[in-house]
Enzyme design. Sequence first.
Site, PDB file in Angstrom:
ATOM      1  N   HIS A 266     -71.739  -1.728 -28.325  1.00 17.14           N
ATOM      2  CA  HIS A 266     -72.744  -2.704 -27.890  1.00 17.14           C
ATOM      3  C   HIS A 266     -74.113  -2.051 -28.013  1.00 17.14           C
ATOM      4  O   HIS A 266     -74.389  -1.029 -27.389  1.00 17.14           O
ATOM      5  CB  HIS A 266     -72.501  -3.144 -26.449  1.00 17.14           C
ATOM      6  CG  HIS A 266     -73.503  -4.148 -25.966  1.00 17.14           C
ATOM      7  ND1 HIS A 266     -73.341  -5.509 -26.148  1.00 17.14           N
ATOM      8  CD2 HIS A 266     -74.700  -3.992 -25.327  1.00 17.14           C
ATOM      9  CE1 HIS A 266     -74.380  -6.148 -25.624  1.00 17.14           C
ATOM     10  NE2 HIS A 266     -75.209  -5.250 -25.122  1.00 17.14           N
ATOM     11  N   CYS A 267     -74.970  -2.655 -28.822  1.00 16.68           N
ATOM     12  CA  CYS A 267     -76.316  -2.117 -29.061  1.00 16.68           C
ATOM     13  C   CYS A 267     -77.297  -2.835 -28.134  1.00 16.68           C
ATOM     14  O   CYS A 267     -77.538  -4.041 -28.294  1.00 16.68           O
ATOM     15  CB  CYS A 267     -76.708  -2.305 -30.519  1.00 16.68           C
ATOM     16  SG  CYS A 267     -78.316  -1.586 -30.929  1.00 16.68           S
TER      17      CYS A 267
END
Length: 413
Positions: A266-267
């Site tokens: 997850h960025c």
Amino acid sequence: MDVHKRHSLFNRTQEQASFTVFQPGFFNSELEPESLEDFDFEKAPNHNPAVNTITEEDDPIPHSSGVTYHSVVTSCGSAAPMINQQQPPLPESVEEYDMQPIDQKVLKERPVKNYQIFPGNTRFLCGGRLVTSKDYRAFIIALILFITPAALFCVFTCPFLWNQVHPVIPIVFAYLFILAFASMLKTSWTDPGIIPRNLDIPQQEMIDENASSIHASIMSDIAQKQIRIKNTSWSLRYCETCKIYRPPRASHCRQCDNCVEYEDHHCIWLNNCVGKRNYRPFFIFIVTCVILCIYVIAFDVYYLLSIASNSPNRGFGFVFSQAPVSFVLSIYCFFLLWMVGGLTIYHCSLIMRGVTTHEQLRRDIFKLTYPDLGANPYNKRNPLKNMVQVLCQPQPKSYLRRRKMADPVIEKL
């Protein structure tokens, strides 16, 4: 005694005889008649004279003689009696009836679309066309950090390059910027591969749907699904939040609160998960950012050196006063290159080995759990084939029918 009354007495005697099939001790020796005419019905047990007294005005079809509670009515012309069938007793009062209403259920249409009632921390934009997460503050900072240096480079350095070097240099920079910016937005606003929820809801007898929490011992009893990968049995993990069996390369994202197929990570800077459907634009974005950083550093340094060469007797202070923005941009992109460049090199190694970030972090655990499969069962043993598999395959369709109307729900009347 007339013929009609004699015939009625005969029928009643036959009913009593049929009752003795179920109660053989009904007639004793004192009451047993020698003939049909001598039988005394008034002395029979459980006899109610008020009810069973027959007159000539009675209906020719006789009712129960009182020997049984509910006897089958026999016809006057029948010579053989019918066997009495026992029926359940009727309630004596209205209170004995079950007055609870019968549950009636109907399908109720919902005038909303699926994206409007989708659970989790996913946010939908433009009528469900765009998918992103709810925490967008880091994404706004990333936009500022990306757009600001590109705009300063176009304003303070590109005029010199256009006039003194060649016009193609600013044009190439504009192309790289548009490619990186489009990849950034596509990664941030694309469904990463969210798996629909409630595909494998546990059975009602195992989990109470009214319970506020599910005990760990109950969840351990849920049947596990087994698949085979390279002739090795593989257990699918059950997600308690999404109520599904996750595919082998899927993971549950805590920030988005969704199970994502082929999730890498997850960025927070892009405000979205990086998964099967948006990994390629993510990789293009970081590679293009590295090229832009090198591009800006190279031509900013060239611009500063050209100023220094035109004024040989001037020092660093004069060069800095002539192009302070270009000098600061070169320093800024140098530090940015270390961060984004290191991330790009790391993902290049993952792609060539055919693994994701989650699989890389769980590599040792995977070896202990499945020793026959090795560290990565999806590795094609060829870096080029792994790159083709990750970067050159067409984008799969989204599993979410987010712009379709919601399915009707079952409600009680």
